[in-house]
Write an enzyme that holds these catalytic residues in place. Structure first.
Site, PDB file in Angstrom:
ATOM      1  N   CYS A 131      35.419  40.251  21.071  1.00 53.00           N
ATOM      2  CA  CYS A 131      35.821  39.395  22.247  1.00 53.00           C
ATOM      3  C   CYS A 131      35.934  37.993  21.220  1.00 53.00           C
ATOM      4  O   CYS A 131      34.084  37.933  20.779  1.00 53.00           O
ATOM      5  CB  CYS A 131      35.375  39.638  23.813  1.00 53.00           C
ATOM      6  SG  CYS A 131      35.970  38.088  24.961  1.00 53.00           S
TER       7      CYS A 131
ATOM      8  N   HIS B 205      41.701  43.890  28.917  1.00 51.34           N
ATOM      9  CA  HIS B 205      40.662  43.272  28.647  1.00 51.34           C
ATOM     10  C   HIS B 205      41.493  41.503  29.555  1.00 51.34           C
ATOM     11  O   HIS B 205      40.039  40.966  29.541  1.00 51.34           O
ATOM     12  CB  HIS B 205      40.786  43.264  26.940  1.00 51.34           C
ATOM     13  CG  HIS B 205      39.475  42.542  26.213  1.00 51.34           C
ATOM     14  ND1 HIS B 205      38.408  42.992  26.215  1.00 51.34           N
ATOM     15  CD2 HIS B 205      39.704  39.928  26.421  1.00 51.34           C
ATOM     16  CE1 HIS B 205      37.010  41.617  25.153  1.00 51.34           C
ATOM     17  NE2 HIS B 205      38.236  40.968  26.249  1.00 51.34           N
ATOM     18  N   GLU B 206      41.638  41.361  29.025  1.00 54.66           N
ATOM     19  CA  GLU B 206      42.566  39.603  28.966  1.00 54.66           C
ATOM     20  C   GLU B 206      42.523  39.571  30.607  1.00 54.66           C
ATOM     21  O   GLU B 206      41.790  38.272  31.116  1.00 54.66           O
ATOM     22  CB  GLU B 206      43.927  39.196  28.268  1.00 54.66           C
ATOM     23  CG  GLU B 206      43.583  39.307  27.390  1.00 54.66           C
ATOM     24  CD  GLU B 206      41.955  38.570  26.605  1.00 54.66           C
ATOM     25  OE1 GLU B 206      41.924  37.371  26.823  1.00 54.66           O
ATOM     26  OE2 GLU B 206      41.984  39.104  25.397  1.00 54.66           O
TER      27      GLU B 206
ATOM     28  N   HIS C  58      39.291  39.010  31.862  1.00 56.49           N
ATOM     29  CA  HIS C  58      38.326  37.531  31.985  1.00 56.49           C
ATOM     30  C   HIS C  58      38.842  37.050  33.148  1.00 56.49           C
ATOM     31  O   HIS C  58      38.685  36.507  33.898  1.00 56.49           O
ATOM     32  CB  HIS C  58      39.459  37.177  30.944  1.00 56.49           C
ATOM     33  CG  HIS C  58      38.401  37.623  29.622  1.00 56.49           C
ATOM     34  ND1 HIS C  58      36.686  37.101  29.741  1.00 56.49           N
ATOM     35  CD2 HIS C  58      38.044  37.568  28.583  1.00 56.49           C
ATOM     36  CE1 HIS C  58      36.459  36.857  28.153  1.00 56.49           C
ATOM     37  NE2 HIS C  58      37.381  37.951  27.755  1.00 56.49           N
TER      38      HIS C  58
END
Length: 181
Positions: free
Chosen positions: A88, A130-131, A134
């Site tokens: 990351c 993953h994004e 976030h």
């Protein structure tokens, strides 16, 4: 269009749920361009708006030569799982094996408000998950088993970048439209 500073682990914006985008305007287009420029400069596979201090549900990706963005994503995950190295930009030089769905169908909008569906597998699926995490205030280290998470936290505490200085809080050039962010 400008490269923005990337927020690092410890910055509270990384642990907050981002707000839905409700206005598709030039501000949003500038945000997508800033995310893209910053991601490419940092040589990342993806970057979410909270990572540059903007609490909106927007992210970009650059995987296998494909560049894209998604606004207000919703995901359908496959039952098949992949295990692979993940890192990351907000946790520099930290990589760990992380389980993710093998494929994803992501729905949302482009920066102009047009509906978009992205079908991704393997690395693209990993980047999209993953994004999107976030945008919910979730970091990939949260997905690790307890032993790996303990080791990751040890590495973070010992890193040169962690705790060297307090996170710089800057006023975003992007309107937050009264979301208190």
């Amino acid at each position: 269009m400008a490269v923005q500073p990337i927020r690092l682990f410890g910055d509270p914006v990384l642990r907050s749920r981002a707000s839905e985008v409700t206005t598709f305007d030039k501000e949003l287009q500038r945000l997508v361009q800033d995310l893209t420029d910053t991601m490419l400069e940092a040589r990342g596979a993806g970057l979410a708006a909270p990572q540059i201090g903007v609490g909106l549900r927007v992210f970009t990706w650059h995987v296998d030569g494909e560049l894209g963005h998604l606004v207000n994503p919703t995901l359908e995950l496959s039952e098949e799982i992949q295990d692979g190295l993940e890192g990351c930009l907000s946790l520099p030089e930290l990589t760990y094996e992380c389980k993710r769905a093998m494929s994803v169908v992501a729905q949302g909008f482009d920066m102009h408000g047009e509906p978009v569906t992205i079908n991704g597998s393997e690395l693209l699926a990993r980047a999209i998950q993953h994004e999107t995490d976030h945008l919910d205030g979730v970091l990939f280290i949260d997905k690790l088993d307890s032993e790996a998470r303990k080791q990751a936290m040890k590495e973070i505490r010992e890193s040169d970048w962690f705790g060297a200085e307090q996170p710089v809080i800057r006023v975003s050039p992007h309107a937050t439209r009264g979301f208190g962010l």
